[in-house]
Structures are given as C-alpha cells and as structure tokens.
Design a protein around this motif. Structure first.
Motif, PDB file in Angstrom:
ATOM      1  N   ASP A   1      45.144  36.636  27.436  1.00  0.00           N
ATOM      2  CA  ASP A   1      44.188  37.072  28.461  1.00  0.00           C
ATOM      3  C   ASP A   1      44.505  36.343  29.760  1.00  0.00           C
ATOM      4  O   ASP A   1      43.853  35.373  30.136  1.00  0.00           O
ATOM      5  N   ASP A   2      45.535  36.808  30.464  1.00  0.00           N
ATOM      6  CA  ASP A   2      45.978  36.134  31.678  1.00  0.00           C
ATOM      7  C   ASP A   2      45.018  36.381  32.824  1.00  0.00           C
ATOM      8  O   ASP A   2      44.485  37.488  32.992  1.00  0.00           O
ATOM      9  N   LYS A   3      44.833  35.340  33.612  1.00  0.00           N
ATOM     10  CA  LYS A   3      44.031  35.499  34.817  1.00  0.00           C
ATOM     11  C   LYS A   3      44.904  36.097  35.921  1.00  0.00           C
ATOM     12  O   LYS A   3      46.071  35.760  36.044  1.00  0.00           O
ATOM     13  N   PRO A   4      44.350  36.999  36.733  1.00  0.00           N
ATOM     14  CA  PRO A   4      45.138  37.606  37.817  1.00  0.00           C
ATOM     15  C   PRO A   4      45.676  36.544  38.772  1.00  0.00           C
ATOM     16  O   PRO A   4      44.998  35.587  39.118  1.00  0.00           O
ATOM     17  N   SER A   5      46.923  36.710  39.190  1.00  0.00           N
ATOM     18  CA  SER A   5      47.539  35.770  40.118  1.00  0.00           C
ATOM     19  C   SER A   5      47.133  36.099  41.552  1.00  0.00           C
ATOM     20  O   SER A   5      46.948  37.260  41.912  1.00  0.00           O
ATOM     21  N   ASN A   6      47.012  35.070  42.356  1.00  0.00           N
ATOM     22  CA  ASN A   6      46.674  35.243  43.775  1.00  0.00           C
ATOM     23  C   ASN A   6      47.909  35.433  44.635  1.00  0.00           C
ATOM     24  O   ASN A   6      47.798  35.737  45.825  1.00  0.00           O
ATOM     25  N   ARG A   7      49.097  35.246  44.044  1.00  0.00           N
ATOM     26  CA  ARG A   7      50.323  35.404  44.816  1.00  0.00           C
ATOM     27  C   ARG A   7      50.608  36.877  45.065  1.00  0.00           C
ATOM     28  O   ARG A   7      50.149  37.757  44.348  1.00  0.00           O
ATOM     29  N   THR A   8      51.402  37.156  46.071  1.00  0.00           N
ATOM     30  CA  THR A   8      51.741  38.544  46.401  1.00  0.00           C
ATOM     31  C   THR A   8      52.970  39.031  45.656  1.00  0.00           C
ATOM     32  O   THR A   8      53.134  40.223  45.441  1.00  0.00           O
TER      33      THR A   8
END
Length: 380
Positions: A320-327
């Motif tokens: 259950d990965d958390k969404p990344s803030n990187r583009t």
C-alpha cells in the motif's frame, strides 16, 4: 410443496418422518431441475457467442488449392482446404485473430481479422512463391552449423524453455549473410519440440535477421501449437512450467488489463517521459482504467499512445504505497521490467490486431519462441 404433518396423528411419528423426507426429496429434485435449466441456458448462451472463419483459397488462375494449410497464429486451431479450396475454423469467440494460409510452392499469406458479432467469410488468392536472397554465402557444413547455432540462440531464446527446444528439421532453413547481418527463412514449416512446456510447434518463418554489430534480432512468422504426448508425470511438470512461463508475460498482462486486475496480479504500469535510457517515469503507477478505453465487453485499447513501463513485482504491487510528491523519477529497467507501446484492439485472450504496431523492450523482449504459449492456455 406437500405437507403430511397436518394430516398425521402426533402420537405416530412415522408419517411425519415420511412427510419430511418426501418434502426434502421434492425440494431437492426441484433444485436440480432449476440447476439443470440454468446450466442448459448457460451453455446455450455460450454457444450463441461463438463464430467461425470460413472461405476459399485459390491460385492466380482461379484454380482451387486442395490441402492448403489454414491456421490461426499462436493458437491450437488449424485445418486444411478440401478439393474445392474451401475451409472452416469454427467455435471462435469475439476477438482478434491472425489467419495464416500456406501451400507448397506458394507464398504464405496472413490476414488480420477481428470478430465482433458475426462470422467472417473471405476468399483468398495465393501467389506463387518467389524468394531472392542477396549475397548468399555457400560454405561447408561447419559454416552452416555455425549459422544454425546462431539462429537457434536468438530465435528460440536463451531461457530454460528456449534451451529445451529442438528444431527437428533444421535442413529446411536457408541462410544468407551480408557483412555482420545473418538472414534466414524457410519455405516450409519448421517443426519445433519444446521439452519444457510439452508443445510441438509448426512455425512458418517469413524472415529472420540477426545484426551482430548492434546485437539486435528481428523475426517475422507464425506458429501453430500441438500438445505433445507424455506420461502423467511429464504432464504434471509441463503444467507447472507453463504456468511459470505465463506469470508476468505479455499475455498475462493484457488479460489482467481486460479483467481490471493488473495490480492484484502483480503488475505496475508507469508512463515514460523521455526517449533514451535511463528511463524518466511518472512517480506513481497508473490505474488500469486510466490506461485503457473499452470499445465493448470484448475489446480494449490503450488511451496512452506513447511508451509505457510495466513492472512485474508481486510484492511491490501488493504494498500500500503512499503517493509520491515528486513529478518524476529516474530508473534503470528492472529484470522484470518491460517497455511497451501498442496501438491496437486487444481482446480478452491477450491477442491484439495490427502486430506491426507493437514495440516491446526489456523483460518481454527477451521472451522468444521457447517461451510462447497458445492463446487457448489458461493458468488454472
């Protein structure tokens, strides 16, 4: 329903017992009757959804070709024409098919066919074969053995399944060389036995090229599968090996797209932002329904027309990965990572139309003839 209890003396339990048994028996028979009706209509509905490909095969003079081989590429369905040149392949579900027609002395022909809601009828003309190889090098047997060794390596593949394959009629191969480019073709079917998967393939090789200067392989052709005879122990091994070959394959991925279960089955898909390696990809995987457009219940297409990066990793896909803030992120292609670009109709079997429109690199690109499965294959 018949109740006998109300008509029976309560002091005599025997009629009550009979009544209960009769009631249960009646209910059970009614249940089986309803079940039988449902099964009947289920099979009837399935039968109504099958179609056929039929037609005739003639030469340029309009003469019917008898005993021409007709088969569906990468399947176990094949037939031959009769004395009038007619043929029929029946019991086909809606989907995409590559129909191949071949006869001795004639150039084989393939037709991309899409079955949606009706059978297909076509008339075909085969042209006499004319093949010219440039700069043919005629050497001794040792030289041809070297050609066959190179061909076997890059055509069958270097996986366990590829190494377990054997070409039974290598004398059917014709070779030519042009500097560092090795070319091959065959005017007849190559017969290949896959001892790991338990299949015998007949392969119509149109063109094979291996460029040693850039270590690149290209081949074009079609195969039809037959199950090999084996002992129960051998068949058990083949079943396990087939399932292993299926896991993470392109067929597996396309079928998972259809059922909207890519992540559940271990696949993660990312959009690619650049052209050269290493890959620059979107930081978060794309959901299946964002990737595809469903034309109807039988077909889908990719919405995304550029290259995609697909990773087969059950552990990572189940997390259950958390969404990344990187583009974006920069990666190398993983051992089970593949680059895919496909603009075609895709059916629920994992078959697709317009085979010339596909780009495959990475893990799927290493899978050669030795790892192929017929479209009839089901893992369970």
């Amino acid at each position: 329903m018949i109740w006998l209890v109300e008509e029976t003396n309560i002091l005599n339990p025997f009629p009550i017992f009979i009544g209960v048994i009769y009631t249960l028996y009646t209910n059970q028979m009614r249940y089986f009757a309803i079940l039988a009706i449902l099964i009947f209509f289920s099979f009837t509905a399935d039968a109504q959804q099958t179609f056929s490909i039929s037609g005739t095969v003639k030469n340029a003079k309009g003469e019917p070709l008898n005993a021409a081989t007709i088969f569906i590429a990468s399947s176990q369905k094949s037939t031959s024409t009769n004395a009038t040149g007619a043929f029929t392949i029946a019991n086909l579900s809606p989907g995409t098919y590559q129909l191949v027609m071949s006869n001795v002395g004639y150039a084989s022909l393939k037709r991309d066919i899409i079955i949606r809601d009706k059978s297909v009828v076509l008339d075909t003309v085969l042209q006499e074969r004319s093949v010219v190889l440039d700069e043919v090098v005629i050497g001794d047997n040792n030289q041809k053995k070297g050609f066959i060794k190179t061909f076997t390596k890059y055509f069958l593949g270097e996986s366990e399944n590829g190494k377990a394959c054997k070409i039974l009629n290598p004398e059917k191969l014709e070779f030519s060389t042009n500097k560092k480019l090795l070319k091959a073709y065959s005017q007849d079917f190559l017969t290949i036995e896959n001892a790991n998967l338990g299949y015998r393939l007949k392969y119509m090789l149109r063109n094979f090229q291996y460029d040693s200067s850039i270590d690149a392989t290209f081949y074009d052709g079609e195969s039809v599968f037959e199950d090999m005879e084996g002992t129960p122990a051998q068949k058990q091994v083949w079943t396990a090996n087939r399932k292993k070959a299926y896991q993470g394959s392109l067929m597996h991925y396309l079928r998972a797209l259809h059922s909207n279960t890519t992540r559940e089955e271990g696949f993660l898909t990312y959009t690619i932002r650049n052209i050269l390696l290493p890959l620059v990809i979107a930081p978060n995987p794309v959901f299946t329904e964002q990737l595809i457009a469903r034309t109807d219940s039988n077909f889908l297409k990719f919405n995304y027309k550029k290259r995609l990066y697909t990773l087969y990793d059950k552990k990572k896909a189940s997390a259950d990965d958390k969404p990344s803030n990187r583009t974006e992120i920069i990666i190398d292609v993983a051992p089970t990572g593949s680059i895919l670009m496909l603009d075609a109709d895709i059916d629920k079997r994992g078959s697709y139309s317009a085979y010339q429109s596909i780009l495959i690199q990475g893990f799927w690109g290493t899978k050669r003839i030795g790892d192929q499965l017929p479209f009839e294959y089901l893992p369970n």
